[in-house]
Write an enzyme that holds these catalytic residues in place. Structure first.
Site, short mmCIF file in Angstrom:
data_model
loop_
_atom_site.label_atom_id
_atom_site.label_comp_id
_atom_site.label_asym_id
_atom_site.label_seq_id
_atom_site.Cartn_x
_atom_site.Cartn_y
_atom_site.Cartn_z
N GLU A 52 -0.32 -2.54 -4.40
CA GLU A 52 -1.61 -3.20 -4.67
C GLU A 52 -1.84 -4.36 -3.71
O GLU A 52 -2.96 -4.60 -3.26
CB GLU A 52 -1.67 -3.70 -6.12
CG GLU A 52 -1.68 -2.61 -7.16
CD GLU A 52 -2.95 -1.77 -7.13
OE1 GLU A 52 -3.18 -1.08 -6.12
OE2 GLU A 52 -3.71 -1.81 -8.10
N THR A 73 -11.84 -3.27 -2.91
CA THR A 73 -11.41 -4.29 -3.87
C THR A 73 -11.37 -5.67 -3.21
O THR A 73 -11.78 -6.66 -3.81
CB THR A 73 -10.03 -3.91 -4.45
OG1 THR A 73 -10.15 -2.63 -5.08
CG2 THR A 73 -9.55 -4.92 -5.47
N1 HSE Z 1 -8.41 -6.65 -11.62
C1 HSE Z 1 -8.68 -6.05 -10.35
C2 HSE Z 1 -10.04 -6.51 -9.87
C3 HSE Z 1 -8.64 -4.55 -10.48
O1 HSE Z 1 -10.96 -6.47 -10.66
O2 HSE Z 1 -10.17 -6.91 -8.72
C4 HSE Z 1 -8.94 -3.83 -9.21
O3 HSE Z 1 -8.98 -2.44 -9.49
#
Ligand code: HSE
Length: 307
Positions: free
Chosen positions: A128, A181
């Site tokens: 991640e 993201t």
């Molecule tokens: N919590 C993270 C975000 C998840 O919202 O950026 C990304 O899939």
């Protein structure tokens, strides 16, 4: 065991009131991966289908996650990896998490399970980190553990599994635009008002209570987000209209899945979910926007062996 094939589920992170601390796993949407031991001592990605992703180990989240695991074990074992992507990159349903979690789960199995699923989390989080610049765990935790996961704290990492009420169904609409993201994190404000924090932790606490008591109505009322959703929803075509349609068609709650652009409608029962699915589908077809649509139970199992 020399070879293993696994299913790595898609996940819905945040669930409105739990930015970076809450997520759940889907039962019937996900990738497949095959890992095979090799004698070269190298981690090689030999095949990727479904998505255009880097084959270089150090640029691929699956490669990075497995490397982190092997480093901790001081192991020189090599692996060939085949990745069959069904989850689109940048969709908001945990594509990178599925690859990272799937890869460490499979490698761990082939190594005789030196780590528990919970202990695999930090390795998957390295994937991640590569994908988004942030090692959040709200996709990889439910991908590895199944059901609902709550990240109680990041330092030290403490993760809790929450109950999965049996009638829950998730409808996911993925408008076919890519939202990275990294980008959708960069637009979030870094500070919030006390009033908004109060509302958010009230909802998060209520949501946890609702999962323990199978209180579907309370669950729906807890799916609110005054902090991230107002900012990120501008990236999603017709977000407000979709929310209204989903709620009017019977969804318990509606929000952005992870960092978007996918949105989710949490529903009680198959009939209600099918109704919501059809209403959303009709609306987006009329708007002539390309999309994928999924309807799934919440998976109890997370990553699992399929062969
Ligand atoms: N919590 C993270 C975000 C998840 O919202 O950026 C990304 O899939």
């Amino acid at each position: 065991m020399e070879e293993i094939k696994i299913f790595a589920p898609a996940t819905v992170a945040n669930l409105s009131c739990g930015f970076d601390v809450l997520g759940c796993c889907l039962e019937s949407v996900g990738d497949e991966m095959l890992l095979r031991k090799n004698s070269s001592g190298e981690i090689k990605i030999t095949k990727i289908t479904g998505q255009d992703l880097p084959m270089e180990t150090d640029k691929n989240v699956a490669g990075v996650a497995v490397r982190a695991l092997l480093k901790e074990l001081k192991s020189e074992q090599g692996f060939d990896m085949e990745i069959y992507k069904k989850i689109k990159s940048g969709s908001g349903i945990g594509s990178s998490a599925a690859s990272s979690a799937g890869a460490v789960f499979a490698a761990n199995k082939l190594l005789g399970e030196p780590f528990s699923p919970l202990e695999l989390l930090p390795f998957a989080m390295q994937g991640e980190l590569l994908a988004s610049g942030n090692a959040h765990a709200d996709n990889v935790a439910p991908a590895l553990l199944g059901g609902f996961s709550l990240i109680k704290s990041y330092q030290p990492l403490e993760v809790l599994s929450l109950p999965n009420p049996p009638d829950l169904r998730m409808v996911i609409l993925h408008p076919l635009i890519e939202v990275r993201t990294k980008d959708s994190r960069s637009i979030i404000k870094q500070s919030i008002s006390l009033q908004k924090a109060i509302n958010q932790w009230g909802n998060l606490g209520a949501l946890v209570s609702a999962l323990y008591t199978n209180d579907y109505d309370l669950l729906g009322r807890s799916l609110q987000d005054e902090i991230v959703e107002p900012v990120r929803s501008i990236l999603i075509p017709f977000f407000d209209e979709l929310k209204k349609i989903a709620r009017e068609s019977g969804a318990l709650g509606f929000g952005i899945s992870g960092s978007g652009p996918s949105v989710f409608a949490l529903c009680k029962g198959e009939i209600s979910a099918e109704n919501v699915r059809q209403s959303i589908q009709k609306f987006y077809q009329e708007k002539e926007i390309d999309f994928d649509l999924h309807l799934s139970k919440i998976g109890n199992e997370g990553v699992k062996v399929i062969q």
